[in-house]
Write a protein that holds these residues in place. Structure first.
Motif, mmCIF file in Angstrom:
data_model
loop_
_atom_site.group_PDB
_atom_site.id
_atom_site.type_symbol
_atom_site.label_atom_id
_atom_site.label_comp_id
_atom_site.label_asym_id
_atom_site.label_seq_id
_atom_site.Cartn_x
_atom_site.Cartn_y
_atom_site.Cartn_z
ATOM 1 N N LEU A 156 3.189 -3.083 5.634
ATOM 2 C CA LEU A 156 2.296 -4.136 5.156
ATOM 3 C C LEU A 156 2.602 -4.529 3.707
ATOM 4 O O LEU A 156 2.879 -3.661 2.870
ATOM 5 C CB LEU A 156 0.858 -3.619 5.243
ATOM 6 C CG LEU A 156 -0.269 -4.636 5.228
ATOM 7 C CD1 LEU A 156 -0.265 -5.434 6.530
ATOM 8 C CD2 LEU A 156 -1.612 -3.925 5.045
ATOM 9 N N VAL B 168 -0.382 -6.338 10.006
ATOM 10 C CA VAL B 168 -1.826 -6.634 10.011
ATOM 11 C C VAL B 168 -2.435 -6.187 11.336
ATOM 12 O O VAL B 168 -3.584 -5.729 11.378
ATOM 13 C CB VAL B 168 -2.060 -8.137 9.743
ATOM 14 C CG1 VAL B 168 -3.529 -8.500 9.933
ATOM 15 C CG2 VAL B 168 -1.600 -8.517 8.333
ATOM 16 N N MET C 34 -5.364 -4.213 -2.239
ATOM 17 C CA MET C 34 -4.175 -5.075 -2.335
ATOM 18 C C MET C 34 -4.549 -6.396 -3.007
ATOM 19 O O MET C 34 -3.815 -6.892 -3.872
ATOM 20 C CB MET C 34 -3.596 -5.328 -0.937
ATOM 21 C CG MET C 34 -2.969 -4.074 -0.315
ATOM 22 S SD MET C 34 -2.516 -4.314 1.419
ATOM 23 C CE MET C 34 -1.015 -5.295 1.229
ATOM 24 N N TYR C 35 -5.670 -6.976 -2.631
ATOM 25 C CA TYR C 35 -6.079 -8.239 -3.241
ATOM 26 C C TYR C 35 -6.501 -8.059 -4.695
ATOM 27 O O TYR C 35 -6.247 -8.933 -5.534
ATOM 28 C CB TYR C 35 -7.175 -8.908 -2.408
ATOM 29 C CG TYR C 35 -6.564 -9.712 -1.284
ATOM 30 C CD1 TYR C 35 -6.143 -11.028 -1.506
ATOM 31 C CD2 TYR C 35 -6.351 -9.158 -0.037
ATOM 32 C CE1 TYR C 35 -5.545 -11.753 -0.492
ATOM 33 C CE2 TYR C 35 -5.753 -9.873 0.979
ATOM 34 C CZ TYR C 35 -5.351 -11.169 0.749
ATOM 35 O OH TYR C 35 -4.740 -11.878 1.745
ATOM 36 N N LEU D 177 1.637 -7.840 0.672
ATOM 37 C CA LEU D 177 1.006 -9.109 0.310
ATOM 38 C C LEU D 177 1.918 -9.821 -0.676
ATOM 39 O O LEU D 177 2.188 -9.307 -1.768
ATOM 40 C CB LEU D 177 -0.356 -8.823 -0.328
ATOM 41 C CG LEU D 177 -1.181 -10.029 -0.778
ATOM 42 C CD1 LEU D 177 -1.554 -10.917 0.407
ATOM 43 C CD2 LEU D 177 -2.438 -9.550 -1.512
ATOM 44 N N CYS E 180 2.724 -11.727 9.639
ATOM 45 C CA CYS E 180 2.570 -10.738 10.713
ATOM 46 C C CYS E 180 3.494 -11.066 11.873
ATOM 47 O O CYS E 180 3.324 -12.102 12.532
ATOM 48 C CB CYS E 180 1.122 -10.680 11.192
ATOM 49 S SG CYS E 180 0.875 -9.436 12.469
ATOM 50 N N PRO F 149 0.835 -1.208 0.000
ATOM 51 C CA PRO F 149 0.000 0.000 0.000
ATOM 52 C C PRO F 149 0.868 1.255 0.000
ATOM 53 O O PRO F 149 1.975 1.247 0.569
ATOM 54 C CB PRO F 149 -0.793 -0.115 1.307
ATOM 55 C CG PRO F 149 0.051 -0.966 2.196
ATOM 56 C CD PRO F 149 0.799 -1.914 1.297
ATOM 57 N N VAL G 229 -6.955 -2.885 2.003
ATOM 58 C CA VAL G 229 -6.707 -4.333 1.984
ATOM 59 C C VAL G 229 -7.395 -4.953 0.763
ATOM 60 O O VAL G 229 -6.820 -5.789 0.060
ATOM 61 C CB VAL G 229 -7.168 -4.991 3.294
ATOM 62 C CG1 VAL G 229 -7.008 -6.501 3.224
ATOM 63 C CG2 VAL G 229 -6.368 -4.435 4.467
ATOM 64 N N LEU H 220 -3.975 -2.640 11.360
ATOM 65 C CA LEU H 220 -5.105 -2.276 10.505
ATOM 66 C C LEU H 220 -6.273 -1.766 11.353
ATOM 67 O O LEU H 220 -6.530 -2.278 12.448
ATOM 68 C CB LEU H 220 -5.566 -3.493 9.701
ATOM 69 C CG LEU H 220 -4.647 -3.920 8.561
ATOM 70 C CD1 LEU H 220 -5.061 -5.298 8.038
ATOM 71 C CD2 LEU H 220 -4.664 -2.896 7.430
ATOM 72 N N MET I 15 0.316 -12.840 3.823
ATOM 73 C CA MET I 15 0.790 -11.698 4.611
ATOM 74 C C MET I 15 1.366 -12.250 5.903
ATOM 75 O O MET I 15 0.644 -12.904 6.676
ATOM 76 C CB MET I 15 -0.360 -10.747 4.962
ATOM 77 C CG MET I 15 -0.772 -9.818 3.858
ATOM 78 S SD MET I 15 -1.783 -8.471 4.542
ATOM 79 C CE MET I 15 -2.924 -8.242 3.187
ATOM 80 N N ASP J 22 -8.996 1.095 7.130
ATOM 81 C CA ASP J 22 -8.075 0.495 6.154
ATOM 82 C C ASP J 22 -8.725 -0.631 5.353
ATOM 83 O O ASP J 22 -8.059 -1.286 4.550
ATOM 84 C CB ASP J 22 -6.841 -0.064 6.873
ATOM 85 C CG ASP J 22 -6.072 1.011 7.609
ATOM 86 O OD1 ASP J 22 -5.946 2.133 7.060
ATOM 87 O OD2 ASP J 22 -5.609 0.743 8.734
#
Ligand code: 5GP
Ligand code: ZN
Length: 114
Positions: free
Chosen positions: A99, A50, A64-65, A101, A88, A43, A61, A53, A86, A57
Motif C-alpha cells: 500500500l 486497498v 498515511m493521510y 499513497l 488499486c 505504512p 490509513v 484493508l 492510491m 487498519d
C-alpha cells in the motif's frame, strides 16, 4: 514480506530518499516523479492493496493521510493544493503491491485523471 520492494525500504535493506519517517509510516521521493513534487507514503506494515484493508487498519490509513498533510505543509504545497492517490490493482496502474499513497504537487492537476 522478504520479496517486497517497500518492505525492504522499511527494513533499511534499500535506502530511498526519505522525506518523512515516524513509527507508523515512511514517506519517500518517487524514483519516477510525475510532478515537481512526488512522494509516496508507505505504512511500515505490509498491506498489499486497498482491497486487503481490514477495520483494524483504519488507524494506519489515517496516519498515511496525516503524513501526506505534513509533507504538503512542510514543502509549501498546502495552500495551493496537491493530489493524493492510491492505485488499486491492474486497471488503476498499481505496480508495487505494498500500500502507498502518492502525494503529487507543484503543477496543476487534471480531472478526470488519466
Ligand atoms: P503504483 O504504480 O504502484 O501506484 O506506484 C508505484 C510507484 O513506485 C511508482 O510511482 C514508481 O515510480 C515508484 N517506484 C518504483 N520503484 C521504486 C524505487 O525503487 N524507488 C522509489 N523511490 N520509487 C519507486
Ligand atoms: Zn511490503
Amino acid at each position: 514480506m522478504s520479496d517486497c520492494l517497500f518492505c525492504k525500504m522499511v527494513s533499511g535493506d534499500i535506502t530511498p530518499d526519505i522525506l518523512h519517517s515516524d513509527e507508523h509510516v515512511m514517506a519517500i521521493r518517487d524514483i519516477n516523479p510525475q510532478a515537481p513534487f512526488h512522494a509516496l507514503v508507505i505504512p511500515r506494515q505490509h498491506i498489499a492493496t486497498v482491497n486487503d484493508l481490514t477495520p483494524q487498519d483504519a488507524e494506519i490509513v489515517g496516519r498515511m493521510y496525516l503524513a501526506a498533510r505534513t509533507l504538503a505543509q512542510a514543502n509549501g504545497f498546502a495552500e495551493d493544493g496537491y493530489r493524493t492517490v492510491m492505485n488499486c490493482n491492474r486497471l488503476a496502474g498499481q505496480t508495487v503491491y505494498h500500500l502507498h499513497l502518492h502525494v503529487l504537487a507543484g503543477r496543476a492537476m487534471h480531472w478526470p485523471p488519466g
